[in-house]
Design a protein around this motif. Sequence first.
Motif, PDB file in Angstrom:
ATOM      1  N   THR A 259      42.874 -16.720  20.442  1.00 55.15           N
ATOM      2  CA  THR A 259      44.176 -17.184  19.949  1.00 55.15           C
ATOM      3  C   THR A 259      44.004 -18.320  18.942  1.00 55.15           C
ATOM      4  O   THR A 259      44.773 -18.432  17.980  1.00 55.15           O
ATOM      5  N   GLN A 260      42.990 -19.173  19.130  1.00 56.70           N
ATOM      6  CA  GLN A 260      42.751 -20.251  18.173  1.00 56.70           C
ATOM      7  C   GLN A 260      42.322 -19.682  16.819  1.00 56.70           C
ATOM      8  O   GLN A 260      42.771 -20.147  15.764  1.00 56.70           O
ATOM      9  N   PHE A 261      41.466 -18.655  16.850  1.00 55.26           N
ATOM     10  CA  PHE A 261      41.020 -18.052  15.601  1.00 55.26           C
ATOM     11  C   PHE A 261      42.173 -17.331  14.904  1.00 55.26           C
ATOM     12  O   PHE A 261      42.306 -17.390  13.669  1.00 55.26           O
ATOM     13  N   VAL A 262      43.022 -16.654  15.672  1.00 58.41           N
ATOM     14  CA  VAL A 262      44.192 -15.988  15.089  1.00 58.41           C
ATOM     15  C   VAL A 262      45.094 -17.018  14.416  1.00 58.41           C
ATOM     16  O   VAL A 262      45.630 -16.776  13.324  1.00 58.41           O
ATOM     17  N   ASN A 263      45.271 -18.176  15.039  1.00 57.01           N
ATOM     18  CA  ASN A 263      46.122 -19.208  14.440  1.00 57.01           C
ATOM     19  C   ASN A 263      45.525 -19.754  13.143  1.00 57.01           C
ATOM     20  O   ASN A 263      46.267 -20.138  12.228  1.00 57.01           O
ATOM     21  N   LEU A 264      44.192 -19.805  13.041  1.00 56.15           N
ATOM     22  CA  LEU A 264      43.579 -20.217  11.786  1.00 56.15           C
ATOM     23  C   LEU A 264      43.851 -19.184  10.692  1.00 56.15           C
ATOM     24  O   LEU A 264      44.207 -19.541   9.558  1.00 56.15           O
ATOM     25  N   LEU A 265      43.680 -17.889  11.033  1.00 55.25           N
ATOM     26  CA  LEU A 265      43.991 -16.836  10.064  1.00 55.25           C
ATOM     27  C   LEU A 265      45.469 -16.878   9.675  1.00 55.25           C
ATOM     28  O   LEU A 265      45.828 -16.698   8.504  1.00 55.25           O
ATOM     29  N   LYS A 266      46.308 -17.136  10.650  1.00 58.11           N
ATOM     30  CA  LYS A 266      47.746 -17.199  10.400  1.00 58.11           C
ATOM     31  C   LYS A 266      48.075 -18.363   9.464  1.00 58.11           C
ATOM     32  O   LYS A 266      48.934 -18.248   8.578  1.00 58.11           O
ATOM     33  N   SER A 267      47.379 -19.497   9.640  1.00 59.32           N
ATOM     34  CA  SER A 267      47.611 -20.656   8.770  1.00 59.32           C
ATOM     35  C   SER A 267      47.245 -20.332   7.330  1.00 59.32           C
ATOM     36  O   SER A 267      47.975 -20.684   6.391  1.00 59.32           O
ATOM     37  N   LYS A 268      46.095 -19.668   7.154  1.00 57.66           N
ATOM     38  CA  LYS A 268      45.679 -19.302   5.803  1.00 57.66           C
ATOM     39  C   LYS A 268      46.664 -18.324   5.177  1.00 57.66           C
ATOM     40  O   LYS A 268      47.035 -18.437   3.999  1.00 57.66           O
ATOM     41  N   TRP A 269      47.129 -17.347   5.961  1.00 56.10           N
ATOM     42  CA  TRP A 269      48.088 -16.347   5.464  1.00 56.10           C
ATOM     43  C   TRP A 269      49.413 -17.009   5.085  1.00 56.10           C
ATOM     44  O   TRP A 269      49.993 -16.725   4.038  1.00 56.10           O
ATOM     45  N   LEU A 270      49.885 -17.932   5.932  1.00 55.86           N
ATOM     46  CA  LEU A 270      51.136 -18.641   5.645  1.00 55.86           C
ATOM     47  C   LEU A 270      50.993 -19.525   4.410  1.00 55.86           C
ATOM     48  O   LEU A 270      51.925 -19.633   3.603  1.00 55.86           O
ATOM     49  N   LEU A 271      49.831 -20.160   4.250  1.00 54.31           N
ATOM     50  CA  LEU A 271      49.612 -20.994   3.071  1.00 54.31           C
ATOM     51  C   LEU A 271      49.731 -20.167   1.791  1.00 54.31           C
ATOM     52  O   LEU A 271      50.366 -20.589   0.810  1.00 54.31           O
ATOM     53  N   ASP A 272      49.127 -18.977   1.805  1.00 47.88           N
ATOM     54  CA  ASP A 272      49.235 -18.100   0.629  1.00 47.88           C
ATOM     55  C   ASP A 272      50.693 -17.769   0.328  1.00 47.88           C
ATOM     56  O   ASP A 272      51.130 -17.813  -0.837  1.00 47.88           O
ATOM     57  N   LYS A 273      51.459 -17.420   1.358  1.00 45.55           N
ATOM     58  CA  LYS A 273      52.858 -17.027   1.143  1.00 45.55           C
ATOM     59  C   LYS A 273      53.700 -18.210   0.696  1.00 45.55           C
ATOM     60  O   LYS A 273      54.632 -18.046  -0.105  1.00 45.55           O
ATOM     61  N   MET A 274      53.387 -19.403   1.189  1.00 45.75           N
ATOM     62  CA  MET A 274      54.125 -20.587   0.758  1.00 45.75           C
ATOM     63  C   MET A 274      53.858 -20.884  -0.712  1.00 45.75           C
ATOM     64  O   MET A 274      54.768 -21.233  -1.474  1.00 45.75           O
ATOM     65  N   GLU A 275      52.603 -20.769  -1.129  1.00 46.58           N
ATOM     66  CA  GLU A 275      52.268 -21.041  -2.521  1.00 46.58           C
ATOM     67  C   GLU A 275      52.905 -20.034  -3.481  1.00 46.58           C
ATOM     68  O   GLU A 275      53.158 -20.348  -4.650  1.00 46.58           O
ATOM     69  N   GLN A 276      53.165 -18.821  -2.977  1.00 43.51           N
ATOM     70  CA  GLN A 276      53.778 -17.779  -3.804  1.00 43.51           C
ATOM     71  C   GLN A 276      55.301 -17.756  -3.685  1.00 43.51           C
ATOM     72  O   GLN A 276      55.962 -16.948  -4.337  1.00 43.51           O
ATOM     73  N   SER A 277      55.867 -18.639  -2.858  1.00 45.41           N
ATOM     74  CA  SER A 277      57.304 -18.618  -2.607  1.00 45.41           C
ATOM     75  C   SER A 277      58.084 -19.013  -3.861  1.00 45.41           C
ATOM     76  O   SER A 277      57.707 -19.950  -4.583  1.00 45.41           O
ATOM     77  N   SER A 278      59.172 -18.313  -4.081  1.00 41.81           N
ATOM     78  CA  SER A 278      60.027 -18.629  -5.224  1.00 41.81           C
ATOM     79  C   SER A 278      60.693 -19.989  -5.064  1.00 41.81           C
ATOM     80  O   SER A 278      61.047 -20.643  -6.056  1.00 41.81           O
ATOM     81  N   HIS A 279      60.865 -20.435  -3.824  1.00 35.55           N
ATOM     82  CA  HIS A 279      61.479 -21.746  -3.598  1.00 35.55           C
ATOM     83  C   HIS A 279      60.572 -22.873  -4.082  1.00 35.55           C
ATOM     84  O   HIS A 279      61.053 -23.919  -4.527  1.00 35.55           O
ATOM     85  N   LEU A 280      59.247 -22.695  -3.969  1.00 39.87           N
ATOM     86  CA  LEU A 280      58.331 -23.752  -4.377  1.00 39.87           C
ATOM     87  C   LEU A 280      58.328 -23.941  -5.889  1.00 39.87           C
ATOM     88  O   LEU A 280      58.187 -25.073  -6.379  1.00 39.87           O
ATOM     89  N   SER A 281      58.494 -22.839  -6.616  1.00 35.31           N
ATOM     90  CA  SER A 281      58.481 -22.925  -8.079  1.00 35.31           C
ATOM     91  C   SER A 281      59.860 -23.113  -8.687  1.00 35.31           C
ATOM     92  O   SER A 281      59.999 -23.191  -9.909  1.00 35.31           O
ATOM     93  N   ALA A 282      60.891 -23.183  -7.856  1.00 29.84           N
ATOM     94  CA  ALA A 282      62.254 -23.326  -8.367  1.00 29.84           C
ATOM     95  C   ALA A 282      62.439 -24.705  -8.984  1.00 29.84           C
ATOM     96  O   ALA A 282      61.852 -25.695  -8.516  1.00 29.84           O
ATOM     97  N   PRO A 283      63.251 -24.800 -10.036  1.00 34.39           N
ATOM     98  CA  PRO A 283      63.517 -26.105 -10.653  1.00 34.39           C
ATOM     99  C   PRO A 283      64.167 -27.059  -9.651  1.00 34.39           C
ATOM    100  O   PRO A 283      65.024 -26.664  -8.852  1.00 34.39           O
ATOM    101  N   GLY A 284      63.769 -28.325  -9.707  1.00 30.67           N
ATOM    102  CA  GLY A 284      64.360 -29.333  -8.823  1.00 30.67           C
ATOM    103  C   GLY A 284      63.664 -29.476  -7.490  1.00 30.67           C
ATOM    104  O   GLY A 284      64.033 -30.348  -6.690  1.00 30.67           O
ATOM    105  N   THR A 285      62.667 -28.622  -7.195  1.00 32.04           N
ATOM    106  CA  THR A 285      61.950 -28.747  -5.931  1.00 32.04           C
ATOM    107  C   THR A 285      61.107 -30.016  -5.938  1.00 32.04           C
ATOM    108  O   THR A 285      60.383 -30.286  -6.907  1.00 32.04           O
ATOM    109  N   ALA A 286      61.185 -30.792  -4.854  1.00 32.33           N
ATOM    110  CA  ALA A 286      60.456 -32.056  -4.783  1.00 32.33           C
ATOM    111  C   ALA A 286      58.954 -31.803  -4.870  1.00 32.33           C
ATOM    112  O   ALA A 286      58.428 -30.906  -4.196  1.00 32.33           O
TER     113      ALA A 286
END
Length: 706
Positions: A259-286
């Motif tokens: 379960t610890q290893f799955v959570n590490l993979l999950k963290s990496k997968w979530l990081l990728d999706k966050m970096e590709q999120s349209s909200h992160l690149s939207a104008p006005g995002t802090a």
Amino acid sequence: MAFGFSVSDLRTAWQLGSFLHDKCFTRAQGADILYLRFGREIQSFAENLQQLEAVVNNANRQRPRRRWANPESECRMALEPVSQAVGHFQKTLAECEKLLGDHERFRRDAAGFVDNVVWHVSTQRDVDLLKERVQFHATKLLIVTKPFELHLLLEIRRELQDLRRDVSEIKGLLVDLLRNEDPTLGPSNTAQRVAFPDIPTEIVEKFTASLSSNPPEGFQDLASMPLKQGFDALVYHFAQSTVEFNPGFDPSQRTPEETQFVNLLKSKWLLDKMEQSSHLSAPGTAPLWTSALAELKSDIIKEYKRFDTNQLVAPPKEVIVRLPDECFSVWVVEAPPLVPPDLAEQRPLEDQILELPLPDAIGTRRSSLIVFRRSPIELRLVTTTRDTANPDFIVNTDITRVIPAYGTPGGNDESHNLLLSNRHVQDLRWQYLCSAEDVRSLQQALTGYRVHHPMKNVSWAINGSAKPHKTGKGMLQMWQPQSLPVPTEAPGTLPLSPIQSSASVTSPRSFSGSKASVAGSANLSRRSTALSTSTTLFSGSSATSVMVGNRGNGTAIKTPEPPVIVFFTMYDDKYAFLHFKLTDRIFVDPERCYCRQNSRKPCRTVVIVTKDKTIDLRRFHASQESGKGLYTWDLARFRIPRHPQYKDVEVVKKVEYLTLEFDSVEAKDKFRTELRSLEKVRELDNRMYRNILAEKQVQDHRPSKK
């Protein structure tokens, strides 16, 4: 607040966290070992908040002074993305404070100040939930603080650049200097150039499928991963990943839990999706979101390097894909609300000793009073109405006055109430009961004495005097030392025989259920206040007790407490008690009563004398006259175990004998009969004490077996 929170809010929050830790979890305060880790989490979170406050204050000191600016508003706007990222930590701290108020047990010293806090095992679920939330906030705050500090410093330096551009003489010099000597002015791309290994397709599919389980409001697809909820999930799963795993020296001890290893993979997968999120690149995002993700990415890279350098060994993929679906869940589910404690439920280290019906009021449901004993001097009283428990009331007879309002001289004979008053908090509680028997049962629970024989309108005189301060009239009660036992009998059970009662009263008994029935408690009340001799002739208190010392446990043999007589009377127009012990030196002298002077006149007088020079008669009176002094008329001064202020109670001087006069000859004869019964109880207690003492002495002189 219009924009998140301010510096003063930060200060209030970390001060509250420090207070909770210092007052409730430190070793000096005796916190239960189960909750020390909770205290450490709160302390760590408070330190993180304090660090964030220091960052903001440092930035404010470096920021250029502008007379037209509003520092408070600017600070709130700067802290807004921090508030969004960290979450509503103020609510969590408030619930920690509420948990303390709902579940704690205060031990107070003689002055009434908090001396210790003991938690109950029943709080374990709530503590676990809050501990996890506090840890979650602390982890996110730790991740956010450093990028936020860099962000503030960059903003400050940009402001400085703007100001310096207005100074044309040094514009070029300052700009070149900042570019050449400060590499932090440009974004770092080191973390982004690191390539992560690919996550197996089967595991990615499981992550994607779990997105439909408890999704946050407004979530549509991976392309629009929400920042706050995604960041929460990323921080939560990374904190549960291999960062918690410490490998051993043996190669077989380098594989983390699946379960610890799955959570590490999950963290990496979530990081990728966050970096590709349209909200992160939207104008006005802090820009703080980008900085925080970069900080997390650096930490994830460090964990991956542990596998690249063979510090850790990944579990087999075949084992990972067979894990339950909940191991692949992504979203962080909000914790359930705290469940308020069931006040009518018996808690650890408590015994339910009494349950009494309460008088019915118009328009209300039937209610009852439940009494829990926490220690010989501390009780918890709970009033319940059907299935609902009202706020409980803690009685510590070291600091709480027990005022027998039902026994005020000249008062209403039909009143059945006691008043409990805390001397320091001024917290008053009028306890109305259904009958005189119920009042005596509650009084027994509070004082440790069974009210053996109450009598009204008894006149008394010291040394036969008729002077105002040496004579009076009021209620007489004969007390037998006997704490209320923990009831185990079913309703309707007959009282035990004297021998059975004597054997059972000295051994601990447990309550058979969490709640006693009203009928059962009423039966207990009637049994404990019955006037029959058969229920009187047993030992009132245990002659032995276990003592714990540095060299081991031992047995303490205590001299039994004698019965006592208490008058509820008046002294100098103030409510007063007269109290004396029925030791074996006290007796009734029939030669000194009035019937010896006039044998034709019915005698209603009893003369109590002593074999010593004087009777140890004690008098305690209220501090003010009549009704004003009711709240200081404290019966607890005469409780057992002995009250710390009993030694300060006035001893009436030169009392050679005490004359009692009753309403009728029948009342006098009844008093004599009950007095003889109490003398038998006293002799039984003393005989038991002598037998135990003799047996102990024989054991001490018996040669030990080698």
